[in-house]
Design a protein around this motif. Structure first.
Motif, PDB file in Angstrom:
ATOM      1  N   LEU A   1       0.810  -1.217   0.000  1.00  0.00           N
ATOM      2  CA  LEU A   1       0.000   0.000   0.000  1.00  0.00           C
ATOM      3  C   LEU A   1       0.846   1.271   0.000  1.00  0.00           C
ATOM      4  O   LEU A   1       0.504   2.228  -0.710  1.00  0.00           O
ATOM      5  CB  LEU A   1      -0.974   0.000   1.185  1.00  0.00           C
ATOM      6  CG  LEU A   1      -2.069   1.065   1.112  1.00  0.00           C
ATOM      7  CD1 LEU A   1      -2.932   0.881  -0.132  1.00  0.00           C
ATOM      8  CD2 LEU A   1      -2.940   1.043   2.366  1.00  0.00           C
ATOM      9  N   PRO A   2       1.962   1.345   0.744  1.00  0.00           N
ATOM     10  CA  PRO A   2       2.801   2.552   0.656  1.00  0.00           C
ATOM     11  C   PRO A   2       3.305   2.809  -0.766  1.00  0.00           C
ATOM     12  O   PRO A   2       3.397   3.965  -1.197  1.00  0.00           O
ATOM     13  CB  PRO A   2       3.955   2.258   1.618  1.00  0.00           C
ATOM     14  CG  PRO A   2       3.391   1.276   2.598  1.00  0.00           C
ATOM     15  CD  PRO A   2       2.466   0.414   1.775  1.00  0.00           C
ATOM     16  N   VAL A   3       3.616   1.732  -1.496  1.00  0.00           N
ATOM     17  CA  VAL A   3       4.087   1.893  -2.884  1.00  0.00           C
ATOM     18  C   VAL A   3       2.957   2.421  -3.754  1.00  0.00           C
ATOM     19  O   VAL A   3       3.147   3.326  -4.575  1.00  0.00           O
ATOM     20  CB  VAL A   3       4.618   0.552  -3.429  1.00  0.00           C
ATOM     21  CG1 VAL A   3       5.042   0.699  -4.891  1.00  0.00           C
ATOM     22  CG2 VAL A   3       5.765   0.044  -2.589  1.00  0.00           C
ATOM     23  N   TYR A   4       1.758   1.847  -3.591  1.00  0.00           N
ATOM     24  CA  TYR A   4       0.620   2.311  -4.377  1.00  0.00           C
ATOM     25  C   TYR A   4       0.324   3.784  -4.080  1.00  0.00           C
ATOM     26  O   TYR A   4       0.045   4.577  -4.996  1.00  0.00           O
ATOM     27  CB  TYR A   4      -0.626   1.477  -4.080  1.00  0.00           C
ATOM     28  CG  TYR A   4      -0.500  -0.003  -4.384  1.00  0.00           C
ATOM     29  CD1 TYR A   4       0.468  -0.483  -5.261  1.00  0.00           C
ATOM     30  CD2 TYR A   4      -1.360  -0.924  -3.794  1.00  0.00           C
ATOM     31  CE1 TYR A   4       0.579  -1.840  -5.539  1.00  0.00           C
ATOM     32  CE2 TYR A   4      -1.264  -2.276  -4.066  1.00  0.00           C
ATOM     33  CZ  TYR A   4      -0.296  -2.735  -4.933  1.00  0.00           C
ATOM     34  OH  TYR A   4      -0.206  -4.075  -5.194  1.00  0.00           O
ATOM     35  N   ALA A   5       0.363   4.151  -2.794  1.00  0.00           N
ATOM     36  CA  ALA A   5       0.085   5.542  -2.411  1.00  0.00           C
ATOM     37  C   ALA A   5       1.115   6.491  -3.017  1.00  0.00           C
ATOM     38  O   ALA A   5       0.780   7.615  -3.416  1.00  0.00           O
ATOM     39  CB  ALA A   5       0.077   5.665  -0.892  1.00  0.00           C
ATOM     40  N   ASP A   6       2.344   6.038  -3.095  1.00  0.00           N
ATOM     41  CA  ASP A   6       3.396   6.861  -3.694  1.00  0.00           C
ATOM     42  C   ASP A   6       3.196   6.998  -5.198  1.00  0.00           C
ATOM     43  O   ASP A   6       3.326   8.093  -5.764  1.00  0.00           O
ATOM     44  CB  ASP A   6       4.759   6.230  -3.392  1.00  0.00           C
ATOM     45  CG  ASP A   6       5.898   6.917  -4.136  1.00  0.00           C
ATOM     46  OD1 ASP A   6       6.013   8.151  -4.031  1.00  0.00           O
ATOM     47  OD2 ASP A   6       6.666   6.225  -4.833  1.00  0.00           O
ATOM     48  N   LEU A   7       2.857   5.902  -5.859  1.00  0.00           N
ATOM     49  CA  LEU A   7       2.750   5.906  -7.316  1.00  0.00           C
ATOM     50  C   LEU A   7       1.493   6.599  -7.833  1.00  0.00           C
ATOM     51  O   LEU A   7       1.508   7.176  -8.924  1.00  0.00           O
ATOM     52  CB  LEU A   7       2.765   4.470  -7.836  1.00  0.00           C
ATOM     53  CG  LEU A   7       4.125   3.801  -7.959  1.00  0.00           C
ATOM     54  CD1 LEU A   7       3.961   2.337  -8.330  1.00  0.00           C
ATOM     55  CD2 LEU A   7       4.984   4.526  -8.997  1.00  0.00           C
ATOM     56  N   LEU A   8       0.417   6.539  -7.090  1.00  0.00           N
ATOM     57  CA  LEU A   8      -0.843   7.095  -7.590  1.00  0.00           C
ATOM     58  C   LEU A   8      -0.826   8.616  -7.605  1.00  0.00           C
ATOM     59  O   LEU A   8      -0.337   9.260  -6.667  1.00  0.00           O
ATOM     60  CB  LEU A   8      -2.013   6.600  -6.751  1.00  0.00           C
ATOM     61  CG  LEU A   8      -2.525   5.208  -7.135  1.00  0.00           C
ATOM     62  CD1 LEU A   8      -3.341   4.601  -6.007  1.00  0.00           C
ATOM     63  CD2 LEU A   8      -3.360   5.282  -8.418  1.00  0.00           C
ATOM     64  N   ARG A   9      -1.395   9.166  -8.644  1.00  0.00           N
ATOM     65  CA  ARG A   9      -1.540  10.606  -8.740  1.00  0.00           C
ATOM     66  C   ARG A   9      -2.702  11.060  -7.860  1.00  0.00           C
ATOM     67  O   ARG A   9      -3.547  10.247  -7.475  1.00  0.00           O
ATOM     68  CB  ARG A   9      -1.785  11.000 -10.197  1.00  0.00           C
ATOM     69  CG  ARG A   9      -0.677  10.535 -11.136  1.00  0.00           C
ATOM     70  CD  ARG A   9      -1.013  10.808 -12.572  1.00  0.00           C
ATOM     71  NE  ARG A   9      -0.978  12.222 -12.889  1.00  0.00           N
ATOM     72  CZ  ARG A   9      -1.269  12.731 -14.083  1.00  0.00           C
ATOM     73  NH1 ARG A   9      -1.633  11.921 -15.071  1.00  0.00           N
ATOM     74  NH2 ARG A   9      -1.202  14.021 -14.295  1.00  0.00           N
ATOM     75  N   PRO A  10      -2.749  12.346  -7.510  1.00  0.00           N
ATOM     76  CA  PRO A  10      -3.886  12.833  -6.728  1.00  0.00           C
ATOM     77  C   PRO A  10      -5.223  12.463  -7.377  1.00  0.00           C
ATOM     78  O   PRO A  10      -5.359  12.503  -8.608  1.00  0.00           O
ATOM     79  CB  PRO A  10      -3.680  14.346  -6.708  1.00  0.00           C
ATOM     80  CG  PRO A  10      -2.193  14.508  -6.814  1.00  0.00           C
ATOM     81  CD  PRO A  10      -1.753  13.415  -7.739  1.00  0.00           C
ATOM     82  N   PHE A  11      -6.183  12.065  -6.559  1.00  0.00           N
ATOM     83  CA  PHE A  11      -7.528  11.647  -6.980  1.00  0.00           C
ATOM     84  C   PHE A  11      -7.508  10.337  -7.759  1.00  0.00           C
ATOM     85  O   PHE A  11      -8.464  10.013  -8.469  1.00  0.00           O
ATOM     86  CB  PHE A  11      -8.229  12.749  -7.795  1.00  0.00           C
ATOM     87  CG  PHE A  11      -8.178  14.087  -7.144  1.00  0.00           C
ATOM     88  CD1 PHE A  11      -8.835  14.321  -5.950  1.00  0.00           C
ATOM     89  CD2 PHE A  11      -7.440  15.125  -7.709  1.00  0.00           C
ATOM     90  CE1 PHE A  11      -8.773  15.566  -5.333  1.00  0.00           C
ATOM     91  CE2 PHE A  11      -7.363  16.367  -7.099  1.00  0.00           C
ATOM     92  CZ  PHE A  11      -8.039  16.591  -5.899  1.00  0.00           C
ATOM     93  N   GLY A  12      -6.434   9.570  -7.619  1.00  0.00           N
ATOM     94  CA  GLY A  12      -6.372   8.251  -8.243  1.00  0.00           C
ATOM     95  C   GLY A  12      -7.239   7.254  -7.492  1.00  0.00           C
ATOM     96  O   GLY A  12      -7.925   7.592  -6.512  1.00  0.00           O
ATOM     97  N   SER A  13      -7.226   6.001  -7.939  1.00  0.00           N
ATOM     98  CA  SER A  13      -8.079   4.990  -7.312  1.00  0.00           C
ATOM     99  C   SER A  13      -7.422   3.621  -7.355  1.00  0.00           C
ATOM    100  O   SER A  13      -6.617   3.326  -8.248  1.00  0.00           O
ATOM    101  CB  SER A  13      -9.457   4.944  -7.982  1.00  0.00           C
ATOM    102  OG  SER A  13      -9.340   4.808  -9.380  1.00  0.00           O
TER     103      SER A  13
END
Length: 338
Positions: free
Chosen positions: A233-245
């Motif tokens: 999850l930390p990796v996903y949170a880092d990779l996702l752009r604002p307002f991503g899903s």
């Protein structure tokens, strides 16, 4: 008119012993299932094994009664309930059942017609049996959870893209949307498979996933599909752009959703059993999407993800199939044919 037997062969599972123990999956004789008003009775010709089969068996209490698992099947309708309008005896179908009813690892399976699709005419019975659960899961993830359309663009990180769901999700996203798929796979053979499924980019999820993805798209990604969230999850949170899903199909007991707040990232669950278990008003959408997928298979826009076929729907074959799926190294889908 076909005369049906009173009993059928099935394979019962217990969660109280290891998979290598013959008692884990046992050949049994059971009465034919009774039909509900909107049920069709399918003579099962092929089934496939999914991770949910392993999870369901493993979570059962030691003193729980044996249960027939199986959530994928292809076969022929041999009887229908009094309110059935979509199918008739003789129709070839493919479908995934529900988790709160008897499963498909049997000679006959009763299932609500609203969860059943017309078998693609160009697919063998084995190729068709590989597809229902994963196609429904991928379709609902893309078009119900992410709400993608043919005009959607941006990027989608598909984690474990060589697996059953990832393989068809990549195909659907490529065929029906304008989204760019970045698939993850760790071995040369799985990476090649993901490319064959249509992903223009493949990265190794066992390495530095964030760095590998940013080499392709420095600004990050718009969406993440994950069947394997644990520790990522930390990796996903880092990779996702604002307002991503994020759409997830697994359960991670250590999720810390606070990681998603700063970017207003949406977390979405997908369970293909929801419509069938709760008999939602739009339950028939699973029938409709399976029929839509059939047309795509027949048009050559989708391909079956079958990679391993085992002869015989019996306890011995299912133990072998469960072991293949449990290994974590399988590609595509494992199917058993009668």
């Amino acid at each position: 008119m076909t005369t049906l037997p009173n009993t059928m062969h099935a394979v019962a599972a217990t969660g109280s012993v290891p998979l290598h123990d013959e008692r884990a999956l046992t050949d049994v004789e059971l009465p034919l299932p009774e039909l509900r008003p909107r049920d069709v009775l399918v003579e099962v010709a092929a089934v496939s094994v999914n991770p949910v089969d392993l999870k369901t068996r493993g979570r059962r209490a030691a003193d729980a009664p044996p249960v027939v698992l199986g959530f994928d099947a292809a076969g022929t309708v041999v009887a229908v309930g009094p309110e059935v309008t979509l199918f008739a005896p003789g129709d070839e179908v493919y479908h995934a059942g529900v988790i709160n009813r008897q499963g498909t690892n049997a000679e006959y399976h009763a299932v609500d017609e609203r969860l059943v699709g017309r078998k693609p005419a160009n697919l063998s019975i084995a190729d068709a049996a590989a597809m229902p659960l994963t196609t429904i899961t991928a379709w609902e993830s893309l078009f119900d959870r992410f709400r993608l359309t043919s005009e959607s663009e941006g990027t989608l990180l598909a984690v474990a893209a060589a697996g059953g769901v990832g393989s068809i999700l990549t195909q659907l996203a490529t065929a029906l949307t304008g989204v760019t798929v970045i698939g993850t796979a760790s071995r040369p053979e799985t990476q090649e498979w993901v490319r064959r499924m249509g992903a223009p980019h493949v990265v190794d999820h066992h390495g530095d996933l964030a760095a590998a993805v940013r080499e392709i798209t420095p600004e990050g990604v718009d969406r993440v599909f994950t069947p394997s969230t644990g520790g990522r999850l930390p990796v996903y949170a880092d990779l996702l752009r604002p307002f991503g899903s994020i759409v997830a199909i697994d359960e991670d007991p250590d999720l810390d959703m606070r990681l998603l707040k700063a970017k207003s990232i949406a977390w979405l669950w997908e369970s293909m059993f929801t419509r069938g278990v709760f008999e939602t008003p739009d339950m028939i959408r699973q029938h409709e999407l399976l029929d839509e997928a059939s047309a795509l298979f027949e048009a050559g826009r989708l391909r079956s993800t079958l990679t391993r076929e085992i002869s015989g729907i019996d306890a011995e074959g299912l133990r072998e199939a469960h072991a293949i799926v449990a290994s974590g190294g399988s590609i595509g889908k494992v199917v058993l044919t009668r």
